[in-house]
Design an enzyme around this catalytic site. Structure first.
Site, PDB file in Angstrom:
ATOM      1  N   HIS A  17       0.839  -1.205   0.000  1.00 43.92           N
ATOM      2  CA  HIS A  17       0.000   0.000   0.000  1.00 43.92           C
ATOM      3  C   HIS A  17       0.875   1.256   0.000  1.00 43.92           C
ATOM      4  CE1 HIS A  17      -3.038  -2.662   2.338  1.00 43.92           C
ATOM      5  NE2 HIS A  17      -3.543  -2.488   1.132  1.00 43.92           N
ATOM      6  N   LYS A  41     -17.017  -7.449   5.283  1.00 36.22           N
ATOM      7  CA  LYS A  41     -16.169  -8.237   6.184  1.00 36.22           C
ATOM      8  C   LYS A  41     -15.886  -7.535   7.504  1.00 36.22           C
ATOM      9  CE  LYS A  41     -11.810  -7.246   3.828  1.00 36.22           C
ATOM     10  NZ  LYS A  41     -10.765  -7.562   2.953  1.00 36.22           N
ATOM     11  N   ARG A  89      -2.229  -5.776  -8.519  1.00 33.05           N
ATOM     12  CA  ARG A  89      -1.120  -6.668  -8.229  1.00 33.05           C
ATOM     13  C   ARG A  89      -0.925  -7.750  -9.274  1.00 33.05           C
ATOM     14  NH1 ARG A  89      -3.338  -7.451  -2.231  1.00 33.05           N
ATOM     15  NH2 ARG A  89      -5.181  -6.964  -3.428  1.00 33.05           N
ATOM     16  N   SER A 127      -3.215  -7.833   2.719  1.00 36.21           N
ATOM     17  CA  SER A 127      -3.479  -7.722   4.155  1.00 36.21           C
ATOM     18  C   SER A 127      -3.836  -9.092   4.719  1.00 36.21           C
ATOM     19  CB  SER A 127      -4.625  -6.736   4.399  1.00 36.21           C
ATOM     20  OG  SER A 127      -4.267  -5.474   3.928  1.00 36.21           O
TER      21      SER A 127
HETATM   22  P1  ADP Z   1      -6.294  -5.803   0.415  1.00 38.23           P
HETATM   23  O1  ADP Z   1      -7.271  -5.943   1.579  1.00 38.23           O
HETATM   24  O2  ADP Z   1      -6.592  -6.642  -0.783  1.00 38.23           O
HETATM   25  O3  ADP Z   1      -4.848  -5.825   0.811  1.00 38.23           O
HETATM   26  P2  ADP Z   1      -7.146  -3.019   0.232  1.00 38.23           P
HETATM   27  O4  ADP Z   1      -8.617  -2.939   0.107  1.00 38.23           O
HETATM   28  O5  ADP Z   1      -6.567  -2.511   1.497  1.00 38.23           O
HETATM   29  O6  ADP Z   1      -6.566  -4.408  -0.144  1.00 38.23           O
HETATM   30  O7  ADP Z   1      -6.447  -2.320  -1.010  1.00 38.23           O
HETATM   31  C1  ADP Z   1      -6.567  -1.015  -1.438  1.00 38.23           C
HETATM   32  C2  ADP Z   1      -5.900  -0.917  -2.793  1.00 38.23           C
HETATM   33  O8  ADP Z   1      -4.517  -1.254  -2.657  1.00 38.23           O
HETATM   34  C3  ADP Z   1      -6.436  -1.833  -3.873  1.00 38.23           C
HETATM   35  O9  ADP Z   1      -6.382  -1.156  -5.109  1.00 38.23           O
HETATM   36  C4  ADP Z   1      -5.485  -3.000  -3.856  1.00 38.23           C
HETATM   37  O10 ADP Z   1      -5.432  -3.646  -5.102  1.00 38.23           O
HETATM   38  C5  ADP Z   1      -4.179  -2.277  -3.558  1.00 38.23           C
HETATM   39  N1  ADP Z   1      -3.185  -3.137  -2.936  1.00 38.23           N
HETATM   40  C6  ADP Z   1      -3.346  -3.983  -1.902  1.00 38.23           C
HETATM   41  N2  ADP Z   1      -2.187  -4.610  -1.615  1.00 38.23           N
HETATM   42  C7  ADP Z   1      -1.281  -4.162  -2.518  1.00 38.23           C
HETATM   43  C8  ADP Z   1       0.090  -4.473  -2.796  1.00 38.23           C
HETATM   44  N3  ADP Z   1       0.745  -5.382  -2.115  1.00 38.23           N
HETATM   45  N4  ADP Z   1       0.682  -3.807  -3.796  1.00 38.23           N
HETATM   46  C9  ADP Z   1       0.009  -2.900  -4.511  1.00 38.23           C
HETATM   47  N5  ADP Z   1      -1.281  -2.591  -4.350  1.00 38.23           N
HETATM   48  C10 ADP Z   1      -1.918  -3.213  -3.360  1.00 38.23           C
END
Ligand code: ADP
Length: 163
Positions: A17, A41, A89, A127
């Site tokens: 992130h 969730k 990703r 996450s």
């Molecule tokens: P997640 O729960 O899947 O980790 P979030 O809802 O917190 O994801 O993700 C917010 C945004 O960040 C989304 O566009 C997701 O694709 C992106 N994201 C999540 N993890 C990564 C990562 N490791 N690298 C790049 N982008 C990410």
């Protein structure tokens, strides 16, 4: 002024992130990092904990951390932002990201989405992987910032006890 919104559940925040936030902040004058309430969730960290963790880590002057329980598009409209940033990703993300893009455009077709690909190292980082690693007592140091690592481990263990 070009403003963008990078929204997510950040439950918890990962280096993937942060990679996207820092790179997106260079593309715009102002970036809102928006913590969203996920209606499907149960979250591990409270909204306040997630906002505070991001604030501890992010130092760029043009990033503001906020949260919403409304639609991301509504938040963007209120702030005068016309760009949404997403991280893509891998192929698994593609389906959900393209669906999100169309739903958002149907709500407000002035809103554009910019997709950034993560740095190679974080291509498979999520996450949920971090939560699982903590469950099995594995070290998450390669995946989260050092200053919030303990807080993340404690928060995940707390939620496991409650489950
Ligand atoms: P997640 O729960 O899947 O980790 P979030 O809802 O917190 O994801 O993700 C917010 C945004 O960040 C989304 O566009 C997701 O694709 C992106 N994201 C999540 N993890 C990564 C990562 N490791 N690298 C790049 N982008 C990410």
């Amino acid at each position: 002024m070009r403003k963008a919104v990078y929204a997510g559940s950040f439950d918890p925040l990962s280096n993937g992130h942060i990679d996207i936030m820092e790179r997106a902040a260079k593309l715009v004058d102002k970036l809102y990092v928006l913590v969203t309430v996920n209606i499907d969730k149960h979250s591990t960290f409270t909204i306040e904990e997630r906002v505070n963790m991001i604030k501890k880590v992010i130092k760029a002057d043009n990033i503001e951390v906020a949260w919403t329980d409304d639609l991301v598009v509504k938040f963007a409209e209120e702030k005068g932002a016309t760009t949404l940033i997403r991280g893509l990703r891998n192929i698994k993300d593609f389906e959900s990201e393209i669906a999100l893009y169309h739903f958002n455009r149907n709500i407000d077709n002035r809103i554009e989405t910019i997709v950034l690909f993560p740095t190679y190292l974080y291509t498979y980082l999520s996450s949920s992987a971090i939560r699982e690693l903590v469950y099995y007592d594995q070290d998450i140091s390669p995946y989260v910032p050092k200053i919030i690592k303990e807080e993340i481990v404690k928060g995940i263990k707390r939620s496991l006890k409650q489950a």
